[in-house]
Design an enzyme around this catalytic site. Structure first.
Site, PDB file in Angstrom:
ATOM      1  N   ARG A   1      -1.410 -11.124   0.932  1.00  0.00           N
ATOM      2  CA  ARG A   1      -0.301 -10.242   1.295  1.00  0.00           C
ATOM      3  C   ARG A   1      -0.811  -8.883   1.779  1.00  0.00           C
ATOM      4  NH1 ARG A   1       3.503  -7.220  -2.505  1.00  0.00           N
ATOM      5  NH2 ARG A   1       5.392  -6.847  -1.297  1.00  0.00           N
TER       6      ARG A   1
ATOM      7  N   HIS B   1       0.499  -6.730   5.125  1.00  0.00           N
ATOM      8  CA  HIS B   1       1.051  -5.377   5.058  1.00  0.00           C
ATOM      9  C   HIS B   1       0.158  -4.363   5.763  1.00  0.00           C
ATOM     10  CE1 HIS B   1       4.403  -5.761   1.917  1.00  0.00           C
ATOM     11  NE2 HIS B   1       4.085  -6.972   2.322  1.00  0.00           N
TER      12      HIS B   1
ATOM     13  N   SER C   1      -5.445   0.862   7.099  1.00  0.00           N
ATOM     14  CA  SER C   1      -4.650   2.057   6.819  1.00  0.00           C
ATOM     15  C   SER C   1      -3.898   1.919   5.502  1.00  0.00           C
ATOM     16  CB  SER C   1      -3.671   2.333   7.966  1.00  0.00           C
ATOM     17  OG  SER C   1      -2.739   1.275   8.107  1.00  0.00           O
TER      18      SER C   1
ATOM     19  N   ASN D   1       5.855  -1.465  -0.441  1.00  0.00           N
ATOM     20  CA  ASN D   1       4.551  -1.525  -1.109  1.00  0.00           C
ATOM     21  C   ASN D   1       4.527  -0.954  -2.520  1.00  0.00           C
ATOM     22  OD1 ASN D   1       3.505  -2.556   1.310  1.00  0.00           O
ATOM     23  ND2 ASN D   1       2.912  -0.535   2.056  1.00  0.00           N
TER      24      ASN D   1
ATOM     25  N   PRO E   1       8.586  -6.540   7.171  1.00  0.00           N
ATOM     26  CA  PRO E   1       9.858  -7.239   6.956  1.00  0.00           C
ATOM     27  C   PRO E   1      10.323  -7.151   5.502  1.00  0.00           C
ATOM     28  CG  PRO E   1       8.353  -8.582   8.260  1.00  0.00           C
ATOM     29  CD  PRO E   1       7.558  -7.416   7.743  1.00  0.00           C
TER      30      PRO E   1
ATOM     31  N   HIS F   1       4.023 -17.905   1.689  1.00  0.00           N
ATOM     32  CA  HIS F   1       4.834 -17.859   0.470  1.00  0.00           C
ATOM     33  C   HIS F   1       4.732 -19.145  -0.350  1.00  0.00           C
ATOM     34  CE1 HIS F   1       7.705 -14.367   1.814  1.00  0.00           C
ATOM     35  NE2 HIS F   1       6.461 -13.985   1.589  1.00  0.00           N
TER      36      HIS F   1
END
Length: 336
Positions: free
Chosen positions: A66, A70, A80, A98, A167, A197
């Site tokens: 994940r 992100h 970043s 986050n 999202p 997922h």
């Protein structure tokens, strides 16, 4: 089964040969074996320490995977997301998608510490994220692929971008399609990458809307509620009030510890955990996405092949190469 596995690995090898390099935003190539001369043990160091982390905490595999999503959806695959708040720069870690949710930072930190000891200022934090995501998938029974490396690290973070481009778990299908299109990813990529997922867990606060009784105008969802009343009742008992917002539930109720194709079987049964999962079939009025979900549900090898292709594509979003950015000494801060 053995024949199918051989076909899958042959296909992955062929895909790997086709995607030997890809150009970054500034024209520099991402390459296989990028650290072969400069830091020959880089991939082995990452692999070993991801394995240790996952053995200690099986959920960490999904967290590291994940982390790449992100990162890449904000400014590009440039690490970043790892930057802490410093001076006027607000960390992406504090953004709504986050905060109190994204994990794995300490694992990346430790890997970076070991790589700095072995090969100072050589291996970028963004490449560590990419390798760790690949190794996490493989450790949970998913496909292995040769990652393309040579990314450099961003000098900035984007708190606003993290809130805008990642999202949300209650996104509509149209919103998801737009989110992915903004990153140069198409509907095929959306379907394949959603398969991530198949591992991991989500907090109650992320899917509470999914298990609330629909209003009477939403006839489709009302019928679905009746069909899946047991599934919903279990989730509602787990998330019965706001005090349990941080309780966790597996994204894949069938095989939560394994990277496989059961996520798509769940979707066909109306048992995707997040709203953003279920809309792949409930809001697909043309049937194009439904057909692909069905194909993945019956053919795990096809899912693995397409997932790898989309991961390679996602991993090349707006990468910094050549002299752009930097190789951070500490993944949490830009170099002084």
């Amino acid at each position: 089964m053995e024949i199918k596995q051989k076909k899958l690995w042959f296909s992955l090898i062929l895909l790997s040969l086709i995607t030997t390099t890809t150009l970054g935003e500034f024209g520099g190539p991402l390459l296989k074996g990028f650290y072969k001369e400069s830091c020959p043990l880089a991939e082995e160091i990452v692999k070993h320490n991801v394995e240790v982390a996952v053995l200690k905490d099986p959920r960490m595999a999904a967290s590291l995977l994940r982390l790449q999503f992100h990162d890449c959806f904000v400014l590009g695959c440039d690490a970043s997301v790892l930057l802490d708040t410093h001076g006027d720069m607000v960390s992406e870690k504090q953004a709504t998608p986050n905060v109190n949710s994204l994990r794995g930072f300490e694992v990346i930190d430790y890997i970076k510490y070991l790589l700095e000891d072995a090969c100072p200022l050589t291996v970028s934090c963004s490449d560590i994220i990419t390798m760790a995501a690949r190794d996490s998938v493989f450790l949970r029974g998913g496909p292995w692929w040769e990652v393309l490396l040579g990314r450099r690290d961003s000098l900035k973070a984007s708190f606003a971008g993290a809130n805008q481009f990642i999202p949300a778990p209650n996104s509509s299908l149209d919103t998801l399609i737009v989110n992915f299109k903004q990153q140069g990813l198409n509907i095929q990529d959306l379907i394949a990458l959603s398969g991530a997922h198949t591992i991991g867990k989500a907090r109650c606060v992320s899917f509470k809307q999914r298990i609330v009784q629909p209003n009477m105008e939403q006839t489709f969802y009302d019928d679905e509620f009746k069909r899946q009343s047991t599934f919903r009742r279990v989730l509602r008992s787990q998330c019965k009030d706001s005090s349990r917002d941080n309780e966790l539930s597996p994204l894949d109720i069938k095989t939560p510890a394994y990277f496989d194709n059961h996520y798509y079987i769940n979707l066909l049964e109306g048992k995707g955990l997040l709203i953003s999962d279920n809309v792949l079939v409930t809001e697909d009025h043309e049937g194009e996405i439904y057909r692909k979900v069905w194909e993945y549900a019956v053919d795990q090898d096809l899912f693995f092949l397409d997932f790898v292709e989309s991961m390679l594509k996602m991993g090349s979003i707006n990468v910094l190469t050549g002299v752009e950015g930097e190789i951070r000494e500490n993944c949490r801060f830009v170099n002084i």
